[in-house]
Design an enzyme around this catalytic site. Structure first.
Site, PDB file in Angstrom:
ATOM      1  N   GLU A 179       0.874  -1.181  -0.179  1.00 27.64           N
ATOM      2  CA  GLU A 179       0.046  -0.060   0.034  1.00 27.64           C
ATOM      3  C   GLU A 179       0.973   1.186   0.057  1.00 27.64           C
ATOM      4  O   GLU A 179       0.902   2.036   0.970  1.00 27.64           O
ATOM      5  CB  GLU A 179      -1.028  -0.043   1.084  1.00 27.64           C
ATOM      6  CG  GLU A 179      -2.007  -1.273   0.996  1.00 27.64           C
ATOM      7  CD  GLU A 179      -2.698  -1.345   2.159  1.00 27.64           C
ATOM      8  OE1 GLU A 179      -2.796  -0.733   3.133  1.00 27.64           O
ATOM      9  OE2 GLU A 179      -3.575  -2.476   2.322  1.00 27.64           O
ATOM     10  N   HIS A 381     -16.645 -11.327   6.354  1.00 26.94           N
ATOM     11  CA  HIS A 381     -15.457 -10.990   6.518  1.00 26.94           C
ATOM     12  C   HIS A 381     -14.673 -11.601   7.936  1.00 26.94           C
ATOM     13  O   HIS A 381     -14.975 -12.078   8.765  1.00 26.94           O
ATOM     14  CB  HIS A 381     -15.673  -9.485   7.293  1.00 26.94           C
ATOM     15  CG  HIS A 381     -14.428  -8.587   7.416  1.00 26.94           C
ATOM     16  ND1 HIS A 381     -14.195  -7.851   8.469  1.00 26.94           N
ATOM     17  CD2 HIS A 381     -13.607  -8.529   6.316  1.00 26.94           C
ATOM     18  CE1 HIS A 381     -12.719  -7.368   8.190  1.00 26.94           C
ATOM     19  NE2 HIS A 381     -12.520  -7.610   7.033  1.00 26.94           N
ATOM     20  N   HIS A 382     -13.320 -11.829   7.347  1.00 30.87           N
ATOM     21  CA  HIS A 382     -12.425 -12.477   8.227  1.00 30.87           C
ATOM     22  C   HIS A 382     -11.170 -11.694   8.509  1.00 30.87           C
ATOM     23  O   HIS A 382     -10.402 -11.817   7.535  1.00 30.87           O
ATOM     24  CB  HIS A 382     -12.113 -13.752   7.794  1.00 30.87           C
ATOM     25  CG  HIS A 382     -13.287 -14.878   7.974  1.00 30.87           C
ATOM     26  ND1 HIS A 382     -13.161 -16.060   7.040  1.00 30.87           N
ATOM     27  CD2 HIS A 382     -14.202 -15.127   8.545  1.00 30.87           C
ATOM     28  CE1 HIS A 382     -14.141 -16.751   7.236  1.00 30.87           C
ATOM     29  NE2 HIS A 382     -14.869 -16.141   8.169  1.00 30.87           N
ATOM     30  N   GLU A 383     -11.211 -10.671   9.356  1.00 26.25           N
ATOM     31  CA  GLU A 383      -9.889  -9.941   9.599  1.00 26.25           C
ATOM     32  C   GLU A 383      -9.107 -10.897  10.711  1.00 26.25           C
ATOM     33  O   GLU A 383      -9.598 -11.423  11.509  1.00 26.25           O
ATOM     34  CB  GLU A 383     -10.476  -8.698  10.205  1.00 26.25           C
ATOM     35  CG  GLU A 383      -9.057  -7.796  10.590  1.00 26.25           C
ATOM     36  CD  GLU A 383      -7.894  -7.530   9.434  1.00 26.25           C
ATOM     37  OE1 GLU A 383      -8.281  -6.994   8.533  1.00 26.25           O
ATOM     38  OE2 GLU A 383      -6.918  -8.115   9.750  1.00 26.25           O
ATOM     39  N   HIS A 462      -7.925  -8.884   1.536  1.00 28.97           N
ATOM     40  CA  HIS A 462      -7.229  -7.597   1.683  1.00 28.97           C
ATOM     41  C   HIS A 462      -5.596  -7.724   2.568  1.00 28.97           C
ATOM     42  O   HIS A 462      -5.473  -8.778   3.102  1.00 28.97           O
ATOM     43  CB  HIS A 462      -7.998  -6.773   2.434  1.00 28.97           C
ATOM     44  CG  HIS A 462      -9.000  -5.762   1.615  1.00 28.97           C
ATOM     45  ND1 HIS A 462      -9.064  -4.599   1.495  1.00 28.97           N
ATOM     46  CD2 HIS A 462      -9.800  -6.649   0.689  1.00 28.97           C
ATOM     47  CE1 HIS A 462     -10.299  -4.655   0.603  1.00 28.97           C
ATOM     48  NE2 HIS A 462     -10.383  -5.512   0.036  1.00 28.97           N
ATOM     49  N   GLU A 463      -4.584  -6.807   2.156  1.00 34.75           N
ATOM     50  CA  GLU A 463      -3.465  -7.076   2.687  1.00 34.75           C
ATOM     51  C   GLU A 463      -3.071  -8.508   2.325  1.00 34.75           C
ATOM     52  O   GLU A 463      -2.485  -9.335   3.113  1.00 34.75           O
ATOM     53  CB  GLU A 463      -3.209  -7.254   4.057  1.00 34.75           C
ATOM     54  CG  GLU A 463      -3.740  -5.458   4.630  1.00 34.75           C
ATOM     55  CD  GLU A 463      -5.301  -5.352   4.675  1.00 34.75           C
ATOM     56  OE1 GLU A 463      -5.842  -6.319   5.002  1.00 34.75           O
ATOM     57  OE2 GLU A 463      -5.418  -4.290   4.465  1.00 34.75           O
ATOM     58  N   GLU A 481      -6.929  -6.899  -2.512  1.00 35.65           N
ATOM     59  CA  GLU A 481      -6.674  -5.740  -2.532  1.00 35.65           C
ATOM     60  C   GLU A 481      -5.068  -5.217  -3.125  1.00 35.65           C
ATOM     61  O   GLU A 481      -4.968  -5.475  -4.124  1.00 35.65           O
ATOM     62  CB  GLU A 481      -6.801  -5.201  -0.960  1.00 35.65           C
ATOM     63  CG  GLU A 481      -6.351  -3.766  -0.858  1.00 35.65           C
ATOM     64  CD  GLU A 481      -6.267  -3.235   0.569  1.00 35.65           C
ATOM     65  OE1 GLU A 481      -7.166  -2.299   1.042  1.00 35.65           O
ATOM     66  OE2 GLU A 481      -5.827  -3.996   1.443  1.00 35.65           O
ATOM     67  N   GLU A 487      -9.763   3.322   0.669  1.00 34.14           N
ATOM     68  CA  GLU A 487      -9.628   3.584   2.091  1.00 34.14           C
ATOM     69  C   GLU A 487      -8.744   4.709   2.536  1.00 34.14           C
ATOM     70  O   GLU A 487      -8.769   5.489   3.517  1.00 34.14           O
ATOM     71  CB  GLU A 487      -9.293   2.276   2.888  1.00 34.14           C
ATOM     72  CG  GLU A 487      -7.900   1.800   2.633  1.00 34.14           C
ATOM     73  CD  GLU A 487      -7.614   0.337   3.128  1.00 34.14           C
ATOM     74  OE1 GLU A 487      -8.751  -0.085   3.967  1.00 34.14           O
ATOM     75  OE2 GLU A 487      -6.469   0.166   3.042  1.00 34.14           O
TER      76      GLU A 487
HETATM   77  C1  NOJ Z   1      -8.154  -3.068   6.070  1.00 34.57           C
HETATM   78  C2  NOJ Z   1      -8.791  -3.188   4.801  1.00 34.57           C
HETATM   79  O1  NOJ Z   1      -8.060  -2.782   3.709  1.00 34.57           O
HETATM   80  C3  NOJ Z   1     -10.074  -2.725   5.043  1.00 34.57           C
HETATM   81  O2  NOJ Z   1     -10.977  -2.787   3.945  1.00 34.57           O
HETATM   82  C4  NOJ Z   1     -10.874  -3.269   6.215  1.00 34.57           C
HETATM   83  O3  NOJ Z   1     -11.932  -2.731   6.443  1.00 34.57           O
HETATM   84  C5  NOJ Z   1      -9.925  -3.277   7.530  1.00 34.57           C
HETATM   85  N1  NOJ Z   1      -8.502  -3.606   7.154  1.00 34.57           N
HETATM   86  C6  NOJ Z   1     -10.340  -3.953   8.528  1.00 34.57           C
HETATM   87  O4  NOJ Z   1     -10.360  -5.207   8.030  1.00 34.57           O
HETATM   88 CA    CA Z   2      -5.766  -2.489   3.390  1.00 35.06          CA
END
Ligand code: NOJ
Ligand code: CA
Length: 680
Positions: A179, A381-383, A462-463, A481, A487
């Protein structure tokens, strides 16, 4: 075993038969003969390759081989033991994508190298594929005595670019994964770059270096050694060696897209062609779609992922978003922050995440039932906070839950600094720190995608690790991403420059679909900081940045407050029969014409950098003898990203036919979109 026949045939054309001692070069050409590859060994018996295009040297002799962690490297003392050639010309169909049919026309050369006993006696094969629009090659280490497991310390694959030029790139091996703001520098000022790295040579030749089919291996960075000579260097691993693999195995393909112009670069299918065909069979459950989400409210505030008075993901709000999606024809609603684990310090830790338990104000069963009734899917969603140890332990249960509830896609996330992936260590309870693009994380993504496929769920990390065309093999890997997305525009001082998106088109986007998340019509980030975009550019993004899942990222109130812009987003497809870059220059602007897969409609549009310009677009792509109606959304008079005039938008309807041209003014930070429908 000597395979003299094919080698002799090939060598005869390239070198005099008398050269007994001297290494016999092996050559191959692209189908149109514009590219000529030469593979040989140098004075130190090191394998080398070089490439010329249209009679001009493009890649000067460059080394091939490996540094090993447990033995002398595979770099010296080689001779060419044999070679084989093959050709192919086929067409295959994408379940979804920028175009429906892809042609794979190439010539192949497999070169078998063998090391002298005094250097280890190893066998190392290199398979080259030459296309009219580029080249790919990979190492294949065949089964052999004395080398059962390769412990690769690094690659020594070189790319010595013969001519001067400009490069667009982001740094590899830095704390920020991908990023970053793209740098534009002379080629000989690049340091260590991620791929794709894009270059334009002084004579106008466009190049993009990347890789294809990154499976069970470390991601490749390109490190400039001296002048314009680059060497592949692999993302590190906690194990020491950057890659550990049992033989036999093949590395990812090292690729170069090569074209006279920017369109040739953007429209190439090189990496897709170097990936294996679809392994999932019927993927009709992978649905291209547009979606909205409980997301912008956390990214720019005032909502929170964590439980509390401003919790975003409540049952009530999710139902409200489902209603909006159903009313306006969006296929999905992304919900972030519904599951437990956000209350702690999740960034780079992720210890507390549960991927199956909801916060008390969110009823997963109720909202998925509600969504199903309304013909909408939830996007899960899985952060992970980068903690794949915690995630992998729950992965199967988590995907199964989504699958059972009809959640057809999941956005995953790995928010941690580079090198901050927490993997299970060798002993119970211990940790191993890994890179987002190291071999362990590449294995992790593979596991996630395959587990998701088992439950008919699509994945959007993402990441992530960069894309290398694996969507061909696993078509449920719909987007990623992997660059600065929308963002950043929520975060004031970090906002993307207007040239960011027209740079992404020619760099990040060469690797595959991006979940950029366009569609912020309010043009405001946190604390109402204005965005570096005109309103029309928000629409142009849907044509410039391809993804089969496209978000309309703004609050639904803001989407509703812009009915004419919302009307465009509702119409624009996310799956195309054809895509062409009809005007563009790297880093400056990009206008595409894309044909809907389900109708005879074309959509035209794209994005501009910070400099206003007027383009003359040609409607050459239309069918002859038909009249079309073009509905246009474009920058209004005086529009500029620099002032409140960013909101100036103009609408137009005109009749067009093949051969017509159209003068399009693009504002600083501007863009445009049009729908072109047959009929009056
Ligand atoms: C970074 C991601 O790019 C974003 O889309 C997400 O909402 C946040 N992390 C939390 O998971
Ligand atoms: Ca991100």
């Amino acid at each position: 075993m000597l395979r003299l026949a094919p080698l002799a045939l090939l060598a005869a054309a390239a070198a005099p038969a008398a050269a007994q001692q001297a290494p016999a070069p092996v050559t191959a050409t692209s189908p149109d003969r514009s590219l000529v590859l030469t593979v040989t060994t140098d004075n130190d018996a090191r394998p080398t390759w070089s490439l010329s295009r249209k009679g001009k040297l493009l890649i000067a002799p460059s080394k091939l081989g490996f540094l090993m962690a447990d033995r002398v490297g595979l770099q010296r003392g080689f001779r060419i033991e044999g070679s084989e050639t093959a050709s192919a010309d086929s067409r295959w169909e994408q379940p979804w994508g920028e175009r429906r049919f892809v042609r794979d026309q190439h010539n192949e050369l497999l070169v078998r190298f063998r090391q002298h006993e005094s250097w280890g006696g190893h066998a190392m094969n290199v398979r080259f594929r030459l296309f009219d629009d580029g080249i790919g090659f990979r190492y294949e280490l065949p089964e052999q005595e004395g080398l059962k497991t390769a412990k690769i310390a690094d690659e020594i694959t070189e790319f010595d670019i013969a001519a001067e030029g400009t490069a667009w790139w982001i740094a590899g091996g830095e704390w920020n994964r991908y990023e970053q703001v793209y740098q534009q520098t002379p080629i000989d000022a690049v340091s260590t770059a991620h791929t794709p790295i894009t270059m334009r040579l002084a004579d106008g030749t466009h190049l993009a270096f990347h890789e294809a089919a990154l499976v069970d291996y470390a991601g490749m960075w390109l490190k400039r050694v001296e002048g314009r000579k680059f060497r592949a260097t692999l993302a590190p691993s906690s194990q020491g060696p950057r890659v550990v693999r049992d033989l036999p195995f093949a590395t990812p393909w090292r690729t170069i897209r090569i074209s006279d112009d920017a369109a040739g670069l953007v429209e190439s299918d090189l990496e897709l062609n170097l990936n294996e065909p679809n392994k999932l069979g019927d993927v009709s459950w992978v649905k291209p779609m547009k979606y909205i989400g409980i997301w912008w409210g956390m990214i720019r505030g005032p909502w929170s992922w964590a439980e509390g008075p401003n919790h975003g993901a409540t049952t009530e709000r999710t139902k409200q978003y489902i209603d909006f999606a159903a009313k306006h024809g969006f296929g999905g609603v992304l919900v972030e922050g519904w599951n437990k684990g956000w209350n702690s310090n999740w960034f780079g830790h992720g210890d507390a995440y549960s991927f199956t338990e909801a916060y008390p104000d969110f009823d997963l069963k109720a909202v998925t039932d509600y969504a199903r009734k309304k013909g909408v899917t939830l996007i899960g969603h899985h952060e992970t906070g980068g903690n794949i140890a915690v995630y992998e332990a729950q992965l199967d249960d988590a995907m199964k839950l989504y699958g059972q509830l009809g959640v057809r896609a999941v956005k995953t996330g790995y928010v941690a600094d580079a090198g901050g992936i927490i993997a299970p260590g060798a002993t119970p309870g211990s940790k191993a720190m890994e890179w987002h693009d190291g071999q362990r994380q590449v294995q992790h993504h593979q596991k996630v995608v395959e587990t998701a496929a088992k439950y008919k769920v699509a994945v959007n990390p993402h990441e992530p690790v960069k894309d290398t065309g694996l969507r061909r093999t696993w078509p449920n890997w719909v987007a990623r991403e992997g660059a600065r997305g929308m963002e950043y525009n929520a975060w004031g001082a970090f906002a993307n420059n207007p040239d960011h998106e027209p740079t992404l088109v020619y760099t990040r986007m060469l690797s595959g679909p991006m979940d950029y998340t366009p569609g912020v019509f309010s043009l405001k980030g946190a604390e109402d900081v204005p965005m570096t975009s005109t309103l029309a550019k928000q629409l142009g993004l849907y044509l410039a940045i391809y993804s089969p899942i496209q978000m309309a990222a703004d609050f639904i109130e803001n989407l509703e407050a812009h009915p004419r812009e919302l009307a465009f987003v509702k119409q624009v497809p996310t799956d195309w029969a054809e895509s062409h870059l009809i005007a563009g220059a790297v880093g400056d602007y990009a206008i595409f014409a894309r044909k809907d897969r389900k109708s005879a409609d074309w959509y035209v549009g794209g994005v501009n950098d910070g400099t206003e310009r007027t383009l003359t677009l040609s409607f050459d792509f239309l069918d002859p003898g038909k009249t079309y109606t073009a509905t246009i959304w474009k920058d209004g008079d005086g529009a500029t990203y620099l002032t409140d005039a960013r909101r100036n938008i103009a609408y137009d309807t005109i009749k067009v036919k093949k051969g017509d041209t159209y003068k399009l003014w693009l504002a600083p930070g501007g863009g445009a979109a049009m729908r072109v429908t047959p009929g009056r």
